[in-house]
Design a protein around this motif. Structure first.
Motif, PDB file in Angstrom:
ATOM      1  N   VAL A  28      13.920  -0.735 -22.950  1.00 50.71           N
ATOM      2  CA  VAL A  28      14.431   0.503 -22.355  1.00 50.71           C
ATOM      3  C   VAL A  28      13.983   0.614 -20.896  1.00 50.71           C
ATOM      4  N   LYS A  29      12.696   0.332 -20.632  1.00 53.22           N
ATOM      5  CA  LYS A  29      12.190   0.449 -19.260  1.00 53.22           C
ATOM      6  C   LYS A  29      12.830  -0.583 -18.334  1.00 53.22           C
ATOM      7  N   LEU A  30      12.999  -1.803 -18.836  1.00 54.55           N
ATOM      8  CA  LEU A  30      13.526  -2.865 -17.978  1.00 54.55           C
ATOM      9  C   LEU A  30      15.016  -2.698 -17.712  1.00 54.55           C
ATOM     10  N   ILE A  31      15.779  -2.306 -18.740  1.00 53.71           N
ATOM     11  CA  ILE A  31      17.240  -2.304 -18.623  1.00 53.71           C
ATOM     12  C   ILE A  31      17.791  -0.900 -18.386  1.00 53.71           C
ATOM     13  N   VAL A  32      17.445   0.030 -19.272  1.00 51.35           N
ATOM     14  CA  VAL A  32      18.018   1.372 -19.176  1.00 51.35           C
ATOM     15  C   VAL A  32      17.404   2.138 -18.004  1.00 51.35           C
ATOM     16  N   ASP A  33      16.063   2.120 -17.907  1.00 50.24           N
ATOM     17  CA  ASP A  33      15.396   2.852 -16.828  1.00 50.24           C
ATOM     18  C   ASP A  33      15.432   2.120 -15.494  1.00 50.24           C
ATOM     19  N   GLY A  34      15.857   0.859 -15.501  1.00 47.72           N
ATOM     20  CA  GLY A  34      16.077   0.142 -14.247  1.00 47.72           C
ATOM     21  C   GLY A  34      14.849  -0.480 -13.617  1.00 47.72           C
ATOM     22  N   ALA A  35      13.788  -0.771 -14.404  1.00 49.68           N
ATOM     23  CA  ALA A  35      12.584  -1.364 -13.816  1.00 49.68           C
ATOM     24  C   ALA A  35      12.872  -2.740 -13.233  1.00 49.68           C
ATOM     25  N   ALA A  36      13.660  -3.550 -13.938  1.00 49.54           N
ATOM     26  CA  ALA A  36      13.999  -4.889 -13.432  1.00 49.54           C
ATOM     27  C   ALA A  36      14.852  -4.793 -12.177  1.00 49.54           C
ATOM     28  N   GLU A  37      15.765  -3.834 -12.168  1.00 52.17           N
ATOM     29  CA  GLU A  37      16.622  -3.667 -10.990  1.00 52.17           C
ATOM     30  C   GLU A  37      15.815  -3.207  -9.776  1.00 52.17           C
ATOM     31  N   ARG A  38      14.853  -2.310  -9.992  1.00 51.35           N
ATOM     32  CA  ARG A  38      14.007  -1.860  -8.885  1.00 51.35           C
ATOM     33  C   ARG A  38      13.153  -3.008  -8.357  1.00 51.35           C
ATOM     34  N   TRP A  39      12.651  -3.844  -9.250  1.00 49.27           N
ATOM     35  CA  TRP A  39      11.870  -5.010  -8.800  1.00 49.27           C
ATOM     36  C   TRP A  39      12.726  -5.908  -7.922  1.00 49.27           C
ATOM     37  N   TRP A  40      13.978  -6.130  -8.323  1.00 50.81           N
ATOM     38  CA  TRP A  40      14.846  -7.012  -7.538  1.00 50.81           C
ATOM     39  C   TRP A  40      15.189  -6.396  -6.195  1.00 50.81           C
ATOM     40  N   ASP A  41      15.456  -5.084  -6.172  1.00 52.79           N
ATOM     41  CA  ASP A  41      15.806  -4.415  -4.913  1.00 52.79           C
ATOM     42  C   ASP A  41      14.656  -4.488  -3.912  1.00 52.79           C
ATOM     43  N   GLU A  42      13.423  -4.446  -4.409  1.00 51.09           N
ATOM     44  CA  GLU A  42      12.261  -4.466  -3.512  1.00 51.09           C
ATOM     45  C   GLU A  42      11.963  -5.856  -2.959  1.00 51.09           C
ATOM     46  N   ARG A  43      12.528  -6.891  -3.568  1.00 49.87           N
ATOM     47  CA  ARG A  43      12.285  -8.253  -3.049  1.00 49.87           C
ATOM     48  C   ARG A  43      13.551  -8.875  -2.458  1.00 49.87           C
ATOM     49  N   ASP A  44      14.715  -8.307  -2.728  1.00 42.57           N
ATOM     50  CA  ASP A  44      15.974  -8.880  -2.272  1.00 42.57           C
ATOM     51  C   ASP A  44      16.446  -8.152  -1.014  1.00 42.57           C
ATOM     52  N   PHE A  45      15.830  -8.473   0.104  1.00 43.25           N
ATOM     53  CA  PHE A  45      16.266  -7.886   1.365  1.00 43.25           C
ATOM     54  C   PHE A  45      16.226  -8.972   2.443  1.00 43.25           C
ATOM     55  N   GLU A  46      16.976  -8.745   3.501  1.00 45.39           N
ATOM     56  CA  GLU A  46      17.086  -9.741   4.557  1.00 45.39           C
ATOM     57  C   GLU A  46      15.778  -9.818   5.337  1.00 45.39           C
ATOM     58  N   ARG A  47      15.319 -11.020   5.550  1.00 42.65           N
ATOM     59  CA  ARG A  47      14.062 -11.240   6.267  1.00 42.65           C
ATOM     60  C   ARG A  47      14.335 -11.935   7.601  1.00 42.65           C
ATOM     61  N   ALA A  48      13.589 -11.516   8.608  1.00 46.70           N
ATOM     62  CA  ALA A  48      13.746 -12.139   9.924  1.00 46.70           C
ATOM     63  C   ALA A  48      13.134 -13.533   9.908  1.00 46.70           C
ATOM     64  N   THR A  49      13.747 -14.440  10.639  1.00 46.43           N
ATOM     65  CA  THR A  49      13.231 -15.805  10.749  1.00 46.43           C
ATOM     66  C   THR A  49      12.720 -16.112  12.147  1.00 46.43           C
ATOM     67  N   THR A  50      12.673 -15.110  13.005  1.00 45.77           N
ATOM     68  CA  THR A  50      12.184 -15.299  14.373  1.00 45.77           C
ATOM     69  C   THR A  50      10.932 -14.466  14.580  1.00 45.77           C
ATOM     70  N   GLU A  51      10.103 -14.891  15.543  1.00 46.12           N
ATOM     71  CA  GLU A  51       8.884 -14.157  15.873  1.00 46.12           C
ATOM     72  C   GLU A  51       9.187 -13.180  17.004  1.00 46.12           C
ATOM     73  N   SER A  52       8.656 -11.975  16.914  1.00 41.62           N
ATOM     74  CA  SER A  52       8.938 -10.951  17.918  1.00 41.62           C
ATOM     75  C   SER A  52       7.713 -10.622  18.771  1.00 41.62           C
ATOM     76  N   TYR A  53       6.702 -11.501  18.735  1.00 40.90           N
ATOM     77  CA  TYR A  53       5.520 -11.237  19.562  1.00 40.90           C
ATOM     78  C   TYR A  53       5.215 -12.481  20.391  1.00 40.90           C
ATOM     79  N   ASP A  54       4.470 -12.280  21.442  1.00 41.99           N
ATOM     80  CA  ASP A  54       4.083 -13.349  22.347  1.00 41.99           C
ATOM     81  C   ASP A  54       2.880 -14.080  21.774  1.00 41.99           C
ATOM     82  N   VAL A  55       2.933 -15.397  21.726  1.00 41.89           N
ATOM     83  CA  VAL A  55       1.829 -16.188  21.163  1.00 41.89           C
ATOM     84  C   VAL A  55       0.537 -15.897  21.911  1.00 41.89           C
TER      85      VAL A  55
END
Length: 304
Positions: A275-302
């Motif tokens: 129920v928690k994983l499927i109905v309440d959306g725990a698995a979906e929330r876990w995926w949403d928190e890790r499935d986002f676009e990540r930058a591949t460039t550095e934005s600071y000066d070495v």
């Protein structure tokens, strides 16, 4: 138990589960086979024993059995029987995992990950739930095959002796290391400094081997063994078997209710987990928190 101790010690609980579980399944065998002594089973052919094993699992220790009991009408339901079946169903994966760890069967350990996932989710262990979700995702989808094999072979279990049936979980092996550092080969006197501890710790593996080699040369030491003996469990198990048989724990009785009502029911953690994983959306929330676009460039000066 001391006041500062929270909960039951793991070893005490583990031993209790093994003893109660053994009595539970022995009495279940006697009830299904309709014998008063397990020795009577030796007269039955292998085909009959296999058939009894399948019946015990399908009708008395599986989610199919629980579902069949749940579909009965209120007048036909047996609350005690349902709790008994759920206990057996919950206990089998526990025994399976413990045995797989002891013999080093990492394949069986991996197969039990989904079961652990639902149990952690249903038992209100959100951090362990995330850990199992992450592990399954990486083992099945993300990690290269070479890295997956490395994790399975070298990061789950440890064997100090090289002998069969002598594997330990990594955290249990670390407890052994801590004992050796703090107790067995602890430093004394003015030499008990952190640099000394750091120097002696890598040598503990060698010290263990030297100790075992010396002990093997003296028969009096060999006879003593390396572990404390455990009190006999036979009387406890026999008493539990008689109690389960007398109370007809494994028999179905229409309309039988639990003393105390629903307040005494054990939580169905597998259903709660689904129920928690499927109905309440725990698995979906876990995926949403890790499935986002990540930058591949550095934005600071070495240099900064």
């Amino acid at each position: 138990m001391k006041q500062e101790t929270k909960g039951v010690f793991w070893h005490n609980l583990d031993e209790a589960l093994w003893h109660i579980g053994e009595a539970h399944f022995l009495s279940l065998w006697m009830a299904i086979a309709e014998v008063d002594d397990l020795a009577a089973l030796t007269d039955k052919p292998p085909e009959t024993l296999i058939s009894l094993t399948n019946e015990i699992f399908r009708a008395h220790a599986s989610w199919e059995a629980i579902h069949n009991l749940d579909t009965l009408t209120n007048r036909k339901r047996d609350e005690v029987k349902r709790q008994t079946v759920m206990f057996a169903t919950d206990l089998l994966p526990c025994f399976d995992l413990r045995e797989a760890m002891q013999i080093g069967d990492v394949g069986r350990m991996e197969d039990l990950l989904p079961t652990l996932l639902f149990r952690f989710a249903g038992g209100s262990n959100p951090k362990y739930t995330i850990e199992i979700l992450e592990l399954i995702q990486k083992l099945r989808c993300e990690w290269p095959q070479e890295f997956r094999d490395h994790i399975r072979h070298y990061c789950w279990l440890v064997n100090f002796t090289g002998k069969r049936n002598s594997f330990l979980a990594v955290d249990m092996a670390q407890e052994h290391n801590i004992k050796d550092i703090k107790v067995t080969w602890r430093s004394f006197g003015p030499g008990a400094t952190f640099p000394y501890i750091q120097k002696i710790s890598p040598a503990i593996t060698t010290l263990r081997a030297v100790k075992a080699s010396v002990a093997s040369q003296f028969s009096s030491v060999i006879g003593r063994g390396s572990h404390h003996g455990k009190p006999s469990k036979n009387q406890d198990v026999d008493r539990l078997v008689r109690m389960y048989r007398t109370s007809k724990l494994h028999n179905k009785e229409d309309g039988r209710e639990m003393k105390g009502g629903e307040s005494n029911w054990a939580l169905d953690v597998m259903t709660a987990g689904s129920v928690k994983l499927i109905v309440d959306g725990a698995a979906e929330r876990w995926w949403d928190e890790r499935d986002f676009e990540r930058a591949t460039t550095e934005s600071y000066d070495v240099l900064d």
